[in-house]
Write a protein that holds these residues in place. Structure first.
Motif, PDB file in Angstrom:
ATOM      1  N   UNK A 165      18.413  10.001 -10.301  1.00 38.34           N
ATOM      2  CA  UNK A 165      18.734  11.403  -9.340  1.00 38.34           C
ATOM      3  C   UNK A 165      17.628  12.524  -9.195  1.00 38.34           C
ATOM      4  N   UNK A 166      16.177  11.993  -9.665  1.00 38.76           N
ATOM      5  CA  UNK A 166      15.179  13.726  -9.643  1.00 38.76           C
ATOM      6  C   UNK A 166      14.618  12.809  -7.963  1.00 38.76           C
ATOM      7  N   UNK A 167      14.918  13.413  -6.856  1.00 38.30           N
ATOM      8  CA  UNK A 167      13.805  13.109  -5.694  1.00 38.30           C
ATOM      9  C   UNK A 167      12.753  13.856  -5.764  1.00 38.30           C
ATOM     10  N   UNK A 168      12.491  14.695  -6.253  1.00 37.96           N
ATOM     11  CA  UNK A 168      11.473  14.785  -6.942  1.00 37.96           C
ATOM     12  C   UNK A 168      10.272  13.820  -7.417  1.00 37.96           C
ATOM     13  N   UNK A 169      10.671  13.112  -8.013  1.00 36.88           N
ATOM     14  CA  UNK A 169       9.768  11.817  -9.026  1.00 36.88           C
ATOM     15  C   UNK A 169       9.934  10.721  -7.657  1.00 36.88           C
ATOM     16  N   UNK A 170      10.638  10.587  -6.583  1.00 35.78           N
ATOM     17  CA  UNK A 170      10.254   9.656  -5.560  1.00 35.78           C
ATOM     18  C   UNK A 170       8.690   9.472  -5.136  1.00 35.78           C
ATOM     19  N   UNK A 171       8.276  10.320  -5.763  1.00 35.48           N
ATOM     20  CA  UNK A 171       6.632  10.558  -5.571  1.00 35.48           C
ATOM     21  C   UNK A 171       6.187   9.653  -5.942  1.00 35.48           C
ATOM     22  N   UNK A 172       6.534   9.336  -7.036  1.00 31.60           N
ATOM     23  CA  UNK A 172       5.031   8.579  -8.041  1.00 31.60           C
ATOM     24  C   UNK A 172       5.574   6.905  -7.916  1.00 31.60           C
ATOM     25  N   UNK A 173       6.678   6.554  -7.112  1.00 33.92           N
ATOM     26  CA  UNK A 173       6.733   4.940  -6.328  1.00 33.92           C
ATOM     27  C   UNK A 173       5.608   5.222  -5.145  1.00 33.92           C
ATOM     28  N   UNK A 174       4.924   4.042  -5.329  1.00 34.67           N
ATOM     29  CA  UNK A 174       2.917   4.359  -4.482  1.00 34.67           C
ATOM     30  C   UNK A 174       3.255   3.137  -4.048  1.00 34.67           C
ATOM     31  N   UNK A 175       1.430   2.995  -3.250  1.00 35.63           N
ATOM     32  CA  UNK A 175       1.524   1.746  -2.945  1.00 35.63           C
ATOM     33  C   UNK A 175       1.045   0.952  -3.860  1.00 35.63           C
ATOM     34  N   UNK A 176       0.320   1.226  -5.105  1.00 29.62           N
ATOM     35  CA  UNK A 176       0.020   0.932  -6.211  1.00 29.62           C
ATOM     36  C   UNK A 176       1.384   0.246  -6.400  1.00 29.62           C
ATOM     37  N   UNK A 197      22.859  10.886  -2.289  1.00 34.14           N
ATOM     38  CA  UNK A 197      22.017   9.547  -1.320  1.00 34.14           C
ATOM     39  C   UNK A 197      20.736   9.158  -2.304  1.00 34.14           C
ATOM     40  N   UNK A 198      21.172   8.910  -3.264  1.00 31.50           N
ATOM     41  CA  UNK A 198      19.089   9.262  -4.222  1.00 31.50           C
ATOM     42  C   UNK A 198      19.152   7.446  -4.233  1.00 31.50           C
ATOM     43  N   UNK A 199      19.723   6.870  -4.197  1.00 30.18           N
ATOM     44  CA  UNK A 199      19.661   5.189  -3.703  1.00 30.18           C
ATOM     45  C   UNK A 199      19.276   4.615  -3.179  1.00 30.18           C
ATOM     46  N   UNK A 200      19.243   5.340  -1.307  1.00 36.29           N
ATOM     47  CA  UNK A 200      19.195   5.501  -0.293  1.00 36.29           C
ATOM     48  C   UNK A 200      18.030   6.206   0.177  1.00 36.29           C
ATOM     49  N   UNK A 201      17.567   6.882  -0.972  1.00 33.66           N
ATOM     50  CA  UNK A 201      16.134   7.948  -0.337  1.00 33.66           C
ATOM     51  C   UNK A 201      14.610   7.119  -1.510  1.00 33.66           C
ATOM     52  N   UNK A 202      16.021   6.438  -2.866  1.00 34.83           N
ATOM     53  CA  UNK A 202      14.204   5.363  -3.485  1.00 34.83           C
ATOM     54  C   UNK A 202      14.269   4.438  -2.468  1.00 34.83           C
ATOM     55  N   UNK A 203      15.469   3.551  -1.341  1.00 33.75           N
ATOM     56  CA  UNK A 203      15.020   2.722  -0.524  1.00 33.75           C
ATOM     57  C   UNK A 203      14.116   2.763  -0.154  1.00 33.75           C
ATOM     58  N   UNK A 204      14.140   4.059   0.811  1.00 33.78           N
ATOM     59  CA  UNK A 204      12.737   4.195   2.166  1.00 33.78           C
ATOM     60  C   UNK A 204      12.034   4.522   1.071  1.00 33.78           C
TER      61      UNK A 204
END
Length: 401
Positions: A165-176, A197-204
Motif C-alpha cells: 500500500x505504499x505508492x512511494x515505494x513503486x519507484x523501486x520497480x525499474x527496468x531491472x 487502487x494500490x494493485x492497479x498502480x502496481x500493474x501500471x
C-alpha cells in the motif's frame, strides 16, 4: 496417539495443539473422545467445501477406479487435469489462459518466480514486507519477515522489498525488475487489503518498465473473498497468478497461470524449464475440478459476502478493536497477542477451532468453509464472545488483586 505423534512425526512448533482427530464432517471435526469442534479455520483456508464434501469425495473415488498416477507432468493427456484447466481458464480474464499444475502453493510460487525471470531475462524480484508466499527456498526468499528466514540464509539473490500500500515505494520497480509478487490480500501480515487502487498502480508501474506482476491467490482464491479470485475485487488483471489451498477442496495442489506465450517458454531452451512428478495428479485434479464446479455452479461465492456481514454484526466486543479482511477471510483483532492466545485456547476448550496468523500476533483467524451455515456462524460467534467475556473478567480480577 499424541505420544507417537511427537516421537515419530517432525514438528513445526514446540507446542502443537495435539488434537487427536477421529473424523470430520461438514463444518465439524471430531476427536477420539467423541467431542465435536466447530471448524472456523478450514485447514487454514484449504477445505473450501468443508470436510468430506460429497461431490469431491465422489470425484476422487470415481477417478481411483479408473487410474491414479501414470506419468510425470506434461507427457500424457489426462481428462481430470485437462478438464480442470479448461474450466478454470474459461472463468479467468482472457490473458490468463494457460495453467501449470503443481503440488502446493509454494511450488506454484517457485514456478511463477522462474517464469518471470525466463520471460523478461531479468533477475530482480520484488516482494512486500510481511509477505508470505510459501516456505521453500525460493518462496522464502520473497518472504518479507526476516526472523523466519535468517537462519536459512543465503537465499536466492537480487530480491528487494516494498511496503504493501505504499505508492512511494513503486519507484523501486525499474527496468531491472523481472517481477513483483504480491498477495491480493496480505494474509500473514493480518489480512490487509489493498487501498487507494494500490494493485492497479502496481500493474501500471510494471507496464511502464516492462516488469511482470504476480498475484498470489493461494489463500484468497476460489471464492473466499466474494469473487472467484481476490484480484477481481480490485479491478486489476495480473500477468501471473499462483494458486493453492482451497483449489482442491482439502486435497494437496497448486498451480500458476499466465498467458500461453509466457508459459510455453518453460518447454524449451531448456526443456523441462519446470518439472514435477506428481503435479496434475489425476485424483487430485478430479478433486480440483469437482471443487471448482461446486463453487461456480452454486451461490457459495456471493454468499461469502452475506456471511461476512453476519460475522461483523455478531463480533462486537470491548476486546475487539476491528475485523479485518473480506468475505470469509477475516481476522478479529485484539489489542494484545496474549488476549488473542487466551481467546483461541478457551474457544478450543469450548469446541470451536480458531487459529493464528503468521506475523500478526493480535489476529484471530476466522476462515471457515464457504459452506458454513448461518446457524453455525451464530454458534461459533457466541463461543468467541463467551471466551472474551471470561478473559475480560479474569483481567479485571487480576487488576484488583
Amino acid at each position: 496417539m499424541n505420544s507417537d505423534f511427537l516421537k515419530y512425526q517432525a514438528q513445526t512448533s514446540p507446542y502443537p495443539l495435539g488434537m487427536e482427530v477421529s473424523h470430520a464432517d461438514g463444518s465439524y471435526i471430531y476427536d477420539t473422545n467423541g467431542k465435536a469442534y466447530l471448524d472456523f479455520v478450514a485447514g487454514v483456508s484449504a477445505c473450501t467445501l468443508g470436510h468430506r464434501p460429497e461431490r469431491v469425495n465422489n470425484a476422487i473415488k470415481d477417478q481411483l477406479d479408473k487410474y491414479s498416477h501414470v506419468m510425470v507432468y506434461g507427457e500424457y493427456s489426462q481428462s481430470p487435469a485437462v478438464e480442470f484447466c479448461k474450466l478454470l481458464v474459461s472463468l479467468l480474464p482472457e490473458s490468463l489462459n494457460k495453467v501449470y499444475l503443481v503440488n502446493s502453493g509454494t511450488e506454484a510460487t517457485e514456478g511463477a518466480l522462474k517464469l518471470v525471470r525466463r520471460v523478461t531475462g531479468r533477475s530482480q524480484l520484488i516482494s512486500c514486507k510481511n509477505a508470505y508466499h510459501g516456505n521453500t527456498m525460493g518462496s522464502m526468499s520473497v518472504m518479507g519477515f526476516e526472523e523466519r528466514k535468517q537462519v536459512f540464509r543465503p537465499l536466492i539473490p537480487d530480491v528487494d522489498f516494498i511496503t504493501f500500500n505504499s505508492e512511494a515505494d513503486l519507484e523501486k520497480i525499474t527496468t531491472k525488475t523481472a517481477g513483483i509478487i504480491l498477495e491480493s490480500i496480505q494474509g500473514g501480515a493480518g489480512f490487509i487489503q489493498p487501498q487507494n487502487g494500490f494493485l492497479k498502480k502496481v500493474k501500471q508501474r510494471c507496464e511502464e518498465v516492462g516488469a511482470l506482476m504476480i498475484i498470489d491467490e493461494i489463500q484468497p482464491g476460489f471464492g473466499r473473498t466474494g469473487k472467484l479470485m481476490g484480484f477481481e475485487n480490485y479491478e486489476v488483471v495480473p500477468d501471473v497468478i499462483i494458486l493453492g489451498k482451497g483449489m482442491g477442496g482439502g486435497m494437496p495442489c497448486g498451480a500458476f497461470v499466465a498467458k500461453a506465450e509466457y508459459m510455453d517458454l518453460l518447454s524449451h531452451d531448456p526443456k523441462l524449464g519446470h518439472i514435477t512428478t506428481f503435479g496434475g495428479h489425476p485424483v487430485i485434479a478430479a478433486a480440483c475440478l469437482a471443487t471448482l464446479k461446486e463453487i461456480t455452479e452454486t451461490d457459495l461465492i456471493p454468499q461469502t459476502i452475506e456471511k461476512e456481514k453476519l460475522f461483523r454484526s455478531l463480533l462486537v466486543h470491548p476486546l475487539l478493536t476491528e475485523i479485518r479482511g473480506k468475505g470469509l477471510m477475516l481476522a478479529a483483532m485484539t489489542a494484545d497477542p496474549e488476549i488473542t492466545n487466551r481467546v483461541i485456547f478457551k474457544c478450543q476448550d469450548k469446541g470451536l477451532i480458531l487459529f493464528w496468523l503468521l506475523f500478526e500476533g493480535c489476529a484471530i483467524r476466522i476462515t471457515p468453509p464457504l459452506t458454513i451455515s448461518e446457524n453455525e456462524i451464530r454458534e461459533g460467534c457466541q463461543i468467541i464472545l463467551e471466551a472474551m467475556d471470561e478473559v475480560m473478567k479474569e483481567n479485571q480480577t487480576n487488576t484488583t488483586k
